[in-house]
Scaffold this motif. Structure first.
Motif, PDB file in Angstrom:
ATOM      1  N   ASP A 154       0.756  -1.281  -0.020  1.00 58.22           N
ATOM      2  CA  ASP A 154       0.059   0.201   0.199  1.00 58.22           C
ATOM      3  C   ASP A 154       1.016   1.192   0.088  1.00 58.22           C
ATOM      4  OD1 ASP A 154      -2.395   1.621   0.203  1.00 58.22           O
ATOM      5  OD2 ASP A 154      -2.499   1.409   2.269  1.00 58.22           O
ATOM      6  N   SER A 155       2.027   1.310  -0.588  1.00 61.40           N
ATOM      7  CA  SER A 155       3.036   2.419  -0.580  1.00 61.40           C
ATOM      8  C   SER A 155       3.413   2.354  -2.156  1.00 61.40           C
ATOM      9  CB  SER A 155       3.994   2.274   0.271  1.00 61.40           C
ATOM     10  OG  SER A 155       4.808   3.393   0.499  1.00 61.40           O
ATOM     11  N   GLY A 156       4.505   3.086  -2.128  1.00 58.90           N
ATOM     12  CA  GLY A 156       4.917   3.382  -3.575  1.00 58.90           C
ATOM     13  C   GLY A 156       6.282   3.018  -3.814  1.00 58.90           C
ATOM     14  N   ASN A 157       7.102   3.713  -4.977  1.00 55.19           N
ATOM     15  CA  ASN A 157       8.294   3.467  -5.472  1.00 55.19           C
ATOM     16  C   ASN A 157       8.850   4.799  -5.632  1.00 55.19           C
ATOM     17  OD1 ASN A 157       8.367   0.425  -5.498  1.00 55.19           O
ATOM     18  ND2 ASN A 157       6.681   0.829  -6.938  1.00 55.19           N
ATOM     19  N   PRO A 213      12.530   0.376  -7.619  1.00 61.38           N
ATOM     20  CA  PRO A 213      11.674   0.148  -6.770  1.00 61.38           C
ATOM     21  C   PRO A 213      11.918   0.326  -5.060  1.00 61.38           C
ATOM     22  CG  PRO A 213      13.119  -1.735  -7.385  1.00 61.38           C
ATOM     23  CD  PRO A 213      13.481  -0.640  -8.092  1.00 61.38           C
ATOM     24  N   ALA A 214      11.199   0.247  -4.341  1.00 61.29           N
ATOM     25  CA  ALA A 214      11.449   0.856  -2.941  1.00 61.29           C
ATOM     26  C   ALA A 214      10.816  -0.035  -1.672  1.00 61.29           C
ATOM     27  CB  ALA A 214      11.132   2.391  -2.920  1.00 61.29           C
ATOM     28  N   GLY A 250      11.284   7.008   3.069  1.00 59.45           N
ATOM     29  CA  GLY A 250      10.145   7.303   3.716  1.00 59.45           C
ATOM     30  C   GLY A 250       8.967   7.815   2.950  1.00 59.45           C
ATOM     31  N   ALA A 251       7.715   7.848   3.695  1.00 59.07           N
ATOM     32  CA  ALA A 251       6.655   8.282   2.777  1.00 59.07           C
ATOM     33  C   ALA A 251       5.896   9.436   3.830  1.00 59.07           C
ATOM     34  CB  ALA A 251       5.645   7.085   2.864  1.00 59.07           C
ATOM     35  N   GLY A 252       5.090  10.254   3.173  1.00 56.79           N
ATOM     36  CA  GLY A 252       4.610  11.311   3.883  1.00 56.79           C
ATOM     37  C   GLY A 252       3.263  10.925   4.305  1.00 56.79           C
ATOM     38  N   GLY A 253       2.492  10.110   3.489  1.00 50.25           N
ATOM     39  CA  GLY A 253       1.315   9.571   3.896  1.00 50.25           C
ATOM     40  C   GLY A 253       1.267   8.654   5.267  1.00 50.25           C
ATOM     41  N   SER A 254       0.318   7.895   5.628  1.00 57.21           N
ATOM     42  CA  SER A 254       0.067   7.092   6.673  1.00 57.21           C
ATOM     43  C   SER A 254      -0.657   5.829   6.510  1.00 57.21           C
ATOM     44  CB  SER A 254      -0.777   8.197   7.677  1.00 57.21           C
ATOM     45  OG  SER A 254      -0.080   9.324   7.893  1.00 57.21           O
ATOM     46  N   ILE A 255      -0.119   4.822   7.274  1.00 55.53           N
ATOM     47  CA  ILE A 255      -0.889   3.651   7.196  1.00 55.53           C
ATOM     48  C   ILE A 255      -0.974   3.193   8.632  1.00 55.53           C
ATOM     49  CG2 ILE A 255      -0.822   1.051   6.416  1.00 55.53           C
ATOM     50  CD1 ILE A 255       1.030   1.976   4.173  1.00 55.53           C
ATOM     51  N   PRO A 256      -1.804   3.822   9.325  1.00 61.40           N
ATOM     52  CA  PRO A 256      -1.859   3.778  10.946  1.00 61.40           C
ATOM     53  C   PRO A 256      -1.734   2.455  11.302  1.00 61.40           C
ATOM     54  CG  PRO A 256      -3.435   5.673   9.923  1.00 61.40           C
ATOM     55  CD  PRO A 256      -2.908   4.747   9.039  1.00 61.40           C
ATOM     56  N   PHE A 257      -2.592   1.588  10.770  1.00 62.02           N
ATOM     57  CA  PHE A 257      -2.888   0.006  11.372  1.00 62.02           C
ATOM     58  C   PHE A 257      -1.457  -0.533  11.650  1.00 62.02           C
ATOM     59  CE2 PHE A 257      -2.693  -0.677   6.850  1.00 62.02           C
ATOM     60  CZ  PHE A 257      -2.040  -2.025   6.777  1.00 62.02           C
ATOM     61  N   VAL A 262       2.825  -0.404  -5.636  1.00 67.32           N
ATOM     62  CA  VAL A 262       2.674  -0.404  -7.097  1.00 67.32           C
ATOM     63  C   VAL A 262       2.802   1.145  -7.510  1.00 67.32           C
ATOM     64  CG1 VAL A 262       1.965  -2.714  -7.477  1.00 67.32           C
ATOM     65  CG2 VAL A 262       0.501  -0.761  -7.160  1.00 67.32           C
ATOM     66  N   GLU A 263       2.707   2.099  -6.387  1.00 62.03           N
ATOM     67  CA  GLU A 263       2.374   3.470  -6.858  1.00 62.03           C
ATOM     68  C   GLU A 263       3.735   4.157  -7.402  1.00 62.03           C
ATOM     69  OE1 GLU A 263       0.136   5.818  -4.016  1.00 62.03           O
ATOM     70  OE2 GLU A 263      -1.123   4.157  -3.549  1.00 62.03           O
ATOM     71  N   ASP A 264       3.352   5.363  -8.211  1.00 66.23           N
ATOM     72  CA  ASP A 264       4.661   5.981  -8.590  1.00 66.23           C
ATOM     73  C   ASP A 264       4.241   7.281  -8.217  1.00 66.23           C
ATOM     74  OD1 ASP A 264       3.983   7.187 -11.153  1.00 66.23           O
ATOM     75  OD2 ASP A 264       3.215   5.384 -11.326  1.00 66.23           O
TER      76      ASP A 264
END
Length: 468
Positions: free
Chosen positions: A199-202, A208-209, A404-411, A429-431
């Motif tokens: 649920d994140s990106g690259n 890839p990341a 790192g990611a600015g978004g959140s995956i709180p769970f 799979v996001e870019d």
């Protein structure tokens, strides 16, 4: 600790299997995108139920799972049920580890159709990108898991020994409100050695990341009221403050002149970041040429390791319905991001104290519908992260990086609390041009294919692991 296999078993065969199965994966993804599974209040929950049933059928069609259930549990201590999640399990055999594959099948609201270049819930292919709400976030994550499992089954056959847990949530976009209860009730079924959160990106289309840092989230509705009833703006304007005026005055106190947060008590995390210049920020964000970036410090530090506050919505008469009236009450949605190292509760307490201490004109304010999720720093020192980065390199022909990611995956913090021994891998799979949550959300199909191959290779490695 499980012994590391010397190389990825069946690597060439998996490449062929992923390529052969890719058209079906895209077709299945398109069918999922057509289901408007918005999990927010005010949208049809039957669509989320239809989406859950579609995912359940995809899991069943792999033929590998021993148990598949659609589950709904109460939210907190109340009686209201959360939205449906899918849990499918297959026990490990011959001493192999178990891997949990997470994604979510619910989506954000689409917004206004006129802001899209195609219909939000009609998957549309333009070039090598598939457009549609949920195409990237996160139905592509669902299909990465399904297609990777299909490919491994096609190659490994009866030699499939790795334990599998497929956990597809149905309300991630609405705060994962019932997730803690799902984890509590089904702990034994979903306990795993490795957890992959797709649920994140690259970093970009070619690199890839693994995501190793996530900001937390605090979101709530703020109501500002100054009048018992509406009044004529000509007769009373200039002596009586209306709610929009008070709201503008109050909200403006949340930021300094440079755009960084002005809330005392919000903290930042100190960490080195890769080079990332203003030119790239403008390309990836759509920032207009005449508009300056906000904040201070390295740009990626602002995005990954510093707090931010955004007003994401406002209930106020629109221009079509505007009359010469002093508006008595307005409601705004505030979304804050919390830097690693501070809890969401601490951040909310600081924001609440700031708002209460800066109320203009003696207005009345109240806070409703609070959602919180803690930030997280991932321990990437284990063998699973090493395997994941290596298989990413095999699939992309480019070395994987940690971001790192600015978004959140709180769970994720809930997962770590429940399964402290599990190794967490955050993939995706996001870019930078996927525009998740925004109009014209899209998925780069070559990235999806590489993500499927990377995960299939990782599953193959786990399928070959045994205790030392």
């Amino acid at each position: 600790m499980p012994a590391t296999p010397p190389s990825t078993p069946f690597a060439d065969e998996l490449r062929e299997a992923v390529a052969a199965g890719f058209p079906l994966a895209v077709a299945d993804l398109s069918r999922l995108v057509r289901i408007p599974s918005v999990s927010w209040d005010g949208f049809d929950p039957e669509q989320v139920e239809a989406s859950a049933e579609a995912v359940r059928a995809l899991a069943a069609d792999t033929g590998v799972f021993e148990d598949i259930d659609i589950v709904q549990v109460p939210i907190g201590e109340g009686s209201k049920l959360g939205l449906p999640a899918i849990i499918a399990t297959r026990a490990a055999r011959n001493g192999r580890p178990t891997i949990l594959l997470y994604a979510h099948h619910d989506v954000q609201p689409p917004g206004e159709d006129e802001h899209w270049d195609s219909v939000p819930f009609e998957p549309t292919l333009r070039g090598d990108r598939l457009y549609g709400r949920g195409a990237a976030d996160d139905k592509a994550g669902v299909m990465t898991h399904i297609a990777a499992i299909r490919s491994l089954v096609a190659v490994a056959g009866d030699d499939l020994d790795v334990g599998l847990v497929l956990f597809i949530e149905g309300e991630e976009e609405f705060g994962s409100r019932s997730l803690p209860e799902i984890l509590r009730r089904y702990r034994d079924r979903i306990a795993s050695d490795v957890i992959v959160v797709a649920d994140s990106g690259n970093w970009d289309l070619d690199t890839p990341a693994l995501t190793i840092a996530l900001r937390g989230a605090v979101a709530f509705n703020l109501r500002i009221t100054t009048l018992a009833h509406a009044s004529h703006s000509g007769m009373m304007g200039g002596a009586v403050p209306d709610a929009p005026m008070a709201a503008i005055e109050l909200l403006a106190t949340l930021w300094k002149k440079d755009g960084s947060v002005a809330v005392e008590g919000l903290t930042s995390h100190d960490e080195e970041t890769p080079k990332y210049g203003e030119t790239k920020l403008r390309e990836e964000s759509g920032l207009l040429d005449a508009v300056s970036p906000i904040g201070k410090g390295a740009i990626l530090s602002r995005l990954w390791y510093q707090p931010s506050i955004t007003v994401t919505g406002m209930d106020i008469p629109n221009i079509r319905n505007a009359s010469n009236t002093l508006v008595p009450s307005v409601r705004v949605r505030i979304s804050a991001r919390v830097a690693p190292g501070q809890t969401a509760q601490e951040a909310f307490d600081a924001i609440e104290a700031h708002l209460m201490g800066h109320v203009p004109f003696g207005a009345e304010i109240s806070i409703e519908d609070l959602d919180m999720g803690n930030p997280f720093l991932v321990d990437s020192s284990g063998w699973a992260a090493a395997d994941a980065l290596e298989t990413m390199g095999e699939a992309w022909d480019t070395e994987g990086v940690e971001i790192g990611a600015g978004g959140s995956i709180p769970f994720i913090a809930d997962l770590v609390d429940m399964f402290p021994e599990a190794q967490i891998l955050i993939t995706g799979v996001e870019d930078p041009d996927s525009r998740a949550h925004s109009p014209n959300e899209s998925l780069h199909l070559p990235t999806l294919r590489r993500a499927i191959l990377s995960e299939a290779l990782l599953l193959s490695r786990l399928n070959a692991r045994s205790g030392e």
